[in-house]
Every structure is written in C-alpha cells, then in structure tokens.
Design a protein around this motif. Structure first.
Motif, PDB file in Angstrom:
ATOM      1  N   ASP A   1       0.928  -1.367  -0.003  1.00  0.00           N
ATOM      2  CA  ASP A   1       0.015   0.045   0.092  1.00  0.00           C
ATOM      3  C   ASP A   1       1.060   1.211  -0.095  1.00  0.00           C
ATOM      4  O   ASP A   1       0.519   2.051  -0.826  1.00  0.00           O
ATOM      5  CB  ASP A   1      -0.944   0.083   1.258  1.00  0.00           C
ATOM      6  N   GLU A   2       1.874   1.255   0.704  1.00  0.00           N
ATOM      7  CA  GLU A   2       2.731   2.442   0.805  1.00  0.00           C
ATOM      8  C   GLU A   2       3.560   2.577  -0.444  1.00  0.00           C
ATOM      9  O   GLU A   2       3.736   3.645  -0.755  1.00  0.00           O
ATOM     10  CB  GLU A   2       3.882   2.363   1.984  1.00  0.00           C
ATOM     11  N   GLY A   3       3.900   1.489  -0.855  1.00  0.00           N
ATOM     12  CA  GLY A   3       4.607   1.444  -2.197  1.00  0.00           C
ATOM     13  C   GLY A   3       3.896   1.940  -3.290  1.00  0.00           C
ATOM     14  O   GLY A   3       4.422   2.809  -4.253  1.00  0.00           O
ATOM     15  N   GLU A   4       2.682   1.668  -3.423  1.00  0.00           N
ATOM     16  CA  GLU A   4       1.857   2.134  -4.432  1.00  0.00           C
ATOM     17  C   GLU A   4       1.718   3.683  -4.286  1.00  0.00           C
ATOM     18  O   GLU A   4       1.650   4.361  -5.235  1.00  0.00           O
ATOM     19  CB  GLU A   4       0.363   1.449  -4.621  1.00  0.00           C
ATOM     20  N   ASN A   5       1.616   4.288  -3.106  1.00  0.00           N
ATOM     21  CA  ASN A   5       1.240   5.656  -2.715  1.00  0.00           C
ATOM     22  C   ASN A   5       2.535   6.404  -3.170  1.00  0.00           C
ATOM     23  O   ASN A   5       2.462   7.553  -3.666  1.00  0.00           O
ATOM     24  CB  ASN A   5       0.744   5.792  -1.347  1.00  0.00           C
ATOM     25  N   ALA A   6       3.745   5.960  -2.777  1.00  0.00           N
ATOM     26  CA  ALA A   6       4.955   6.390  -3.047  1.00  0.00           C
ATOM     27  C   ALA A   6       4.944   6.650  -4.469  1.00  0.00           C
ATOM     28  O   ALA A   6       5.820   7.721  -4.974  1.00  0.00           O
ATOM     29  CB  ALA A   6       6.073   5.352  -2.406  1.00  0.00           C
ATOM     30  N   LEU A   7       4.871   5.487  -5.233  1.00  0.00           N
ATOM     31  CA  LEU A   7       5.092   5.646  -6.835  1.00  0.00           C
ATOM     32  C   LEU A   7       4.131   6.625  -7.317  1.00  0.00           C
ATOM     33  O   LEU A   7       4.507   7.530  -8.441  1.00  0.00           O
ATOM     34  CB  LEU A   7       5.032   4.457  -7.351  1.00  0.00           C
ATOM     35  N   ARG A   8       2.816   6.722  -7.130  1.00  0.00           N
ATOM     36  CA  ARG A   8       1.935   7.721  -7.371  1.00  0.00           C
ATOM     37  C   ARG A   8       2.379   9.053  -7.094  1.00  0.00           C
ATOM     38  O   ARG A   8       2.455  10.061  -7.858  1.00  0.00           O
ATOM     39  CB  ARG A   8       0.601   7.559  -6.949  1.00  0.00           C
ATOM     40  N   ALA A   9       3.098   9.426  -5.933  1.00  0.00           N
ATOM     41  CA  ALA A   9       3.445  10.380  -5.481  1.00  0.00           C
ATOM     42  C   ALA A   9       4.741  11.183  -6.313  1.00  0.00           C
ATOM     43  O   ALA A   9       5.021  12.250  -6.572  1.00  0.00           O
ATOM     44  CB  ALA A   9       3.795  10.589  -4.062  1.00  0.00           C
ATOM     45  N   VAL A  10       5.654  10.047  -6.684  1.00  0.00           N
ATOM     46  CA  VAL A  10       6.744  10.406  -7.438  1.00  0.00           C
ATOM     47  C   VAL A  10       6.240  10.649  -8.837  1.00  0.00           C
ATOM     48  O   VAL A  10       6.931  11.778  -9.261  1.00  0.00           O
ATOM     49  CB  VAL A  10       7.550   8.979  -7.701  1.00  0.00           C
ATOM     50  N   VAL A  11       5.393  10.338  -9.499  1.00  0.00           N
ATOM     51  CA  VAL A  11       4.809  10.772 -10.952  1.00  0.00           C
ATOM     52  C   VAL A  11       4.473  12.117 -10.681  1.00  0.00           C
ATOM     53  O   VAL A  11       4.273  12.999 -11.379  1.00  0.00           O
ATOM     54  CB  VAL A  11       3.965   9.720 -11.345  1.00  0.00           C
ATOM     55  N   GLN A  12       3.385  12.312  -9.598  1.00  0.00           N
ATOM     56  CA  GLN A  12       2.884  13.911  -9.398  1.00  0.00           C
ATOM     57  C   GLN A  12       4.067  14.830  -9.200  1.00  0.00           C
ATOM     58  O   GLN A  12       3.978  15.937  -9.734  1.00  0.00           O
ATOM     59  CB  GLN A  12       2.177  13.691  -8.108  1.00  0.00           C
TER      60      GLN A  12
ATOM     61  N   ARG B   1       0.160   8.675 -23.583  1.00  0.00           N
ATOM     62  CA  ARG B   1       0.665   9.322 -22.233  1.00  0.00           C
ATOM     63  C   ARG B   1       1.906   9.454 -21.887  1.00  0.00           C
ATOM     64  O   ARG B   1       2.873   8.530 -22.199  1.00  0.00           O
ATOM     65  CB  ARG B   1      -0.221   8.503 -20.996  1.00  0.00           C
ATOM     66  N   ALA B   2       2.303  10.647 -21.160  1.00  0.00           N
ATOM     67  CA  ALA B   2       3.827  10.469 -20.607  1.00  0.00           C
ATOM     68  C   ALA B   2       3.933  11.434 -19.343  1.00  0.00           C
ATOM     69  O   ALA B   2       2.702  12.105 -19.038  1.00  0.00           O
ATOM     70  CB  ALA B   2       4.615  11.460 -21.868  1.00  0.00           C
ATOM     71  N   VAL B   3       4.952  11.283 -18.740  1.00  0.00           N
ATOM     72  CA  VAL B   3       5.026  12.434 -17.612  1.00  0.00           C
ATOM     73  C   VAL B   3       5.707  13.711 -18.196  1.00  0.00           C
ATOM     74  O   VAL B   3       6.853  13.988 -18.705  1.00  0.00           O
ATOM     75  CB  VAL B   3       6.056  11.689 -16.786  1.00  0.00           C
ATOM     76  N   GLN B   4       5.030  14.582 -18.433  1.00  0.00           N
ATOM     77  CA  GLN B   4       5.294  15.687 -19.175  1.00  0.00           C
ATOM     78  C   GLN B   4       4.714  17.084 -18.651  1.00  0.00           C
ATOM     79  O   GLN B   4       4.481  17.854 -19.418  1.00  0.00           O
ATOM     80  CB  GLN B   4       4.885  15.506 -20.706  1.00  0.00           C
ATOM     81  N   GLY B   5       4.438  17.145 -17.280  1.00  0.00           N
ATOM     82  CA  GLY B   5       4.131  18.318 -16.730  1.00  0.00           C
ATOM     83  C   GLY B   5       2.737  18.590 -16.476  1.00  0.00           C
ATOM     84  O   GLY B   5       2.368  19.553 -16.352  1.00  0.00           O
ATOM     85  N   VAL B   6       1.867  17.693 -16.840  1.00  0.00           N
ATOM     86  CA  VAL B   6       0.430  17.876 -16.548  1.00  0.00           C
ATOM     87  C   VAL B   6       0.004  16.583 -15.721  1.00  0.00           C
ATOM     88  O   VAL B   6       0.684  15.514 -15.729  1.00  0.00           O
ATOM     89  CB  VAL B   6      -0.265  17.865 -17.968  1.00  0.00           C
ATOM     90  N   ASP B   7      -1.312  16.645 -15.030  1.00  0.00           N
ATOM     91  CA  ASP B   7      -1.418  15.423 -14.365  1.00  0.00           C
ATOM     92  C   ASP B   7      -1.987  14.327 -14.889  1.00  0.00           C
ATOM     93  O   ASP B   7      -2.832  14.359 -15.804  1.00  0.00           O
ATOM     94  CB  ASP B   7      -2.888  15.935 -13.559  1.00  0.00           C
ATOM     95  N   ALA B   8      -0.884  13.251 -14.867  1.00  0.00           N
ATOM     96  CA  ALA B   8      -1.234  11.971 -15.617  1.00  0.00           C
ATOM     97  C   ALA B   8      -0.607  10.832 -14.646  1.00  0.00           C
ATOM     98  O   ALA B   8       0.528  10.609 -14.683  1.00  0.00           O
ATOM     99  CB  ALA B   8      -0.191  12.088 -16.857  1.00  0.00           C
ATOM    100  N   PRO B   9      -1.491  10.583 -13.844  1.00  0.00           N
ATOM    101  CA  PRO B   9      -1.329   9.615 -12.662  1.00  0.00           C
ATOM    102  C   PRO B   9      -0.835   8.263 -13.635  1.00  0.00           C
ATOM    103  O   PRO B   9      -1.517   7.809 -14.330  1.00  0.00           O
ATOM    104  CB  PRO B   9      -2.766   9.366 -12.014  1.00  0.00           C
ATOM    105  N   PRO B  10      -0.037   7.545 -12.985  1.00  0.00           N
ATOM    106  CA  PRO B  10       0.508   6.199 -13.417  1.00  0.00           C
ATOM    107  C   PRO B  10      -0.755   5.089 -13.391  1.00  0.00           C
ATOM    108  O   PRO B  10      -1.543   5.029 -12.593  1.00  0.00           O
ATOM    109  CB  PRO B  10       1.724   5.913 -12.604  1.00  0.00           C
ATOM    110  N   THR B  11      -0.562   3.921 -14.322  1.00  0.00           N
ATOM    111  CA  THR B  11      -1.007   2.831 -14.163  1.00  0.00           C
ATOM    112  C   THR B  11      -0.304   2.110 -13.128  1.00  0.00           C
ATOM    113  O   THR B  11       0.971   1.930 -13.218  1.00  0.00           O
ATOM    114  CB  THR B  11      -1.277   2.109 -15.563  1.00  0.00           C
ATOM    115  N   VAL B  12      -0.963   1.569 -12.096  1.00  0.00           N
ATOM    116  CA  VAL B  12      -0.387   0.771 -10.995  1.00  0.00           C
ATOM    117  C   VAL B  12      -0.994  -0.586 -10.977  1.00  0.00           C
ATOM    118  O   VAL B  12      -1.940  -0.656 -10.846  1.00  0.00           O
ATOM    119  CB  VAL B  12      -0.451   1.535  -9.857  1.00  0.00           C
ATOM    120  N   ALA B  13      -0.167  -1.660 -10.904  1.00  0.00           N
ATOM    121  CA  ALA B  13      -0.537  -2.880 -10.767  1.00  0.00           C
ATOM    122  C   ALA B  13       0.459  -3.804  -9.765  1.00  0.00           C
ATOM    123  O   ALA B  13       1.307  -3.277  -9.416  1.00  0.00           O
ATOM    124  CB  ALA B  13      -0.608  -3.799 -11.894  1.00  0.00           C
TER     125      ALA B  13
END
Length: 239
Positions: free
Chosen positions: A64-75, A161-173
């Motif tokens: 759970d913490e890992g998923e939240n951390a990776l989402r935060a990294v992308v943000q 989709r890319a990490v390019q300065g707009v809100d684009a949350p990752p796909t997480v599994a």
C-alpha cells in the motif's frame, strides 16, 4: 522470507542517435526505466528528473505504501517538469515515459506511464506486466490492428501518455513474485525492434545478469538500433 532484487543495468545510445535521452535506476528494491522525449536536451532533462526523484525515495515496506509512493513520485515529477518548462519555454513538449517496479514484501508494485515495459520471466515463460500507452496499442485493443502488424506500424512509437508536466497518474498494478523470478525493464529501443520470443530466450539463456543486458543490447544493434536502448535485468533473490 525477505526478498531483494539483484540487478544489472545497461544504457546504450544506439547506432543512429547522437544523444541519449534514456535514464534508469537499479536498487535492491526499486528499479526503473525512463525514456525521454522532446529532443535534445529536453528529453534527457525530463527522464533525469523522474529518475532523480526515484533515487531519493526510501522504498516503503508495504505494498500500500509502495503504491502511494510511486503515485507521489509521478506527481512530483510532473510538477518539476512543468517548472523546468516554465523556466525555459524552449522545453515545451518535453516529457518522459516511466516504468518503475518496487518490491514490498513479496509483492512487486509496478507503476507505468508510456511505453517502457516490464516483463517477468518465471520458469521459462515470459509475461509482459505492462501495457503500452501508445496509438498502436489502442488500435490493437479495438481489434483494428493485430499485435504483429503493430510491430511494423510507422506510428508504433507514438505514445498517448507521458510524464510531461500535466496531471497524468500512472497505471499501477501488483504482482506476487517468487525467488528466482527474473524481471526485465526496458525502453522501446529494445521492445520495438526485438520480438518477445527472442527476448524470452535471451533472458532465460544468459544466467549472468550483466551478460544478459549486453546480449539484449547486441540484439537491438543487430536490428539497427535506431533508438536509445536501456535494459535492467533483475533477479528476485531471497536473503
């Protein structure tokens, strides 16, 4: 049972390009590949931003913490890329893919934006854990294109989709992993030019991780290597 990742990493400019826009990371519980876009020097700036943020991350202990951390990294990466563009408008349009895999307990948390891939090899069988965010993958999903035709499509590298300065949350599994599983993370400089069957044979045959990365890059070279090629080979190991 405590699991960690033992990894080898190889980042190659390829045979055509003069600059390398790929970045990668290989730690004991966190591995990642980022493929920059937007041209020199913007693409490499974007990929370096996201990998630097990951490098500063202390991998959490639970899924759970890992998923939240990776989402935060992308943000955070989107925010920093936006700030870099605002500071230099010539960088407008720069961005990066990101595929990151974080090991928490016996769970691999995979976060993805773009078309860098994560594969799992288990008992000789290769499984693609990520789905490309690309124009041709959307056509495959719609039944308008076969996977074989997608590999030859002139727009196969067009990401949606890319990490390019707009809100684009990752796909997480999440995936349960076992000792002796092998992971491959790669940029499309490998997966667009070397087919999955050849990739599977290579990562099964070459037990030495560094030799495996070298052989994968060699195969990309034999296919012309028109793009940067980055591979991370990781073995799930019990300690």
């Amino acid at each position: 049972m405590t699991l960690i990742l033992r990894s080898a990493i190889l980042n190659d400019v390829g045979l055509v390009r003069t600059n390398n826009e790929d970045s990668a990371l290989a730690g004991e519980r966190l591995v990642a590949v980022a493929d920059g876009m937007g041209g020199l020097p913007a693409g490499e700036v974007a990929s370096e931003i996201v990998i630097r943020i990951l490098d500063e991350l202390i991998p959490p202990e639970t899924p759970d913490e890992g998923e939240n951390a990776l989402r935060a990294v992308v943000q955070t990466a989107n925010q920093r890329i936006r700030a870099a563009i605002d500071a230099d408008p010539a960088r407008e349009g720069m961005g990066t893919t990101l595929t990151a895999a974080l090991l928490a307990e016996d769970i691999l948390v995979v976060a993805q934006v773009g078309d860098s891939r994560c594969y799992l090899l288990r008992e000789g069988s290769l499984h693609q854990l990520t789905k490309d965010d690309t124009f041709v993958q959307a056509l495959v999903d719609q039944g308008a294109l076969t996977p074989a035709a997608a590999r030859q499509h002139p727009q196969r590298a067009l990401v949606t989709r890319a990490v390019q300065g707009v809100d684009a949350p990752p796909t997480v599994a999440r995936y349960t992993v076992l000792p002796n599983d092998r992971l491959l993370l790669c940029s499309d400089g490998l997966s667009d030019y070397v087919d999955d069957a050849t990739i599977a044979t290579t990562i099964f045959t070459y037990g030495d991780r560094q030799q495996c990365t070298e052989q994968l890059v060699k195969l990309a070279h034999q296919a012309g290597a028109p793009d940067n090629v980055t591979v991370v080979v990781s073995d799930v190991t019990e300690v």
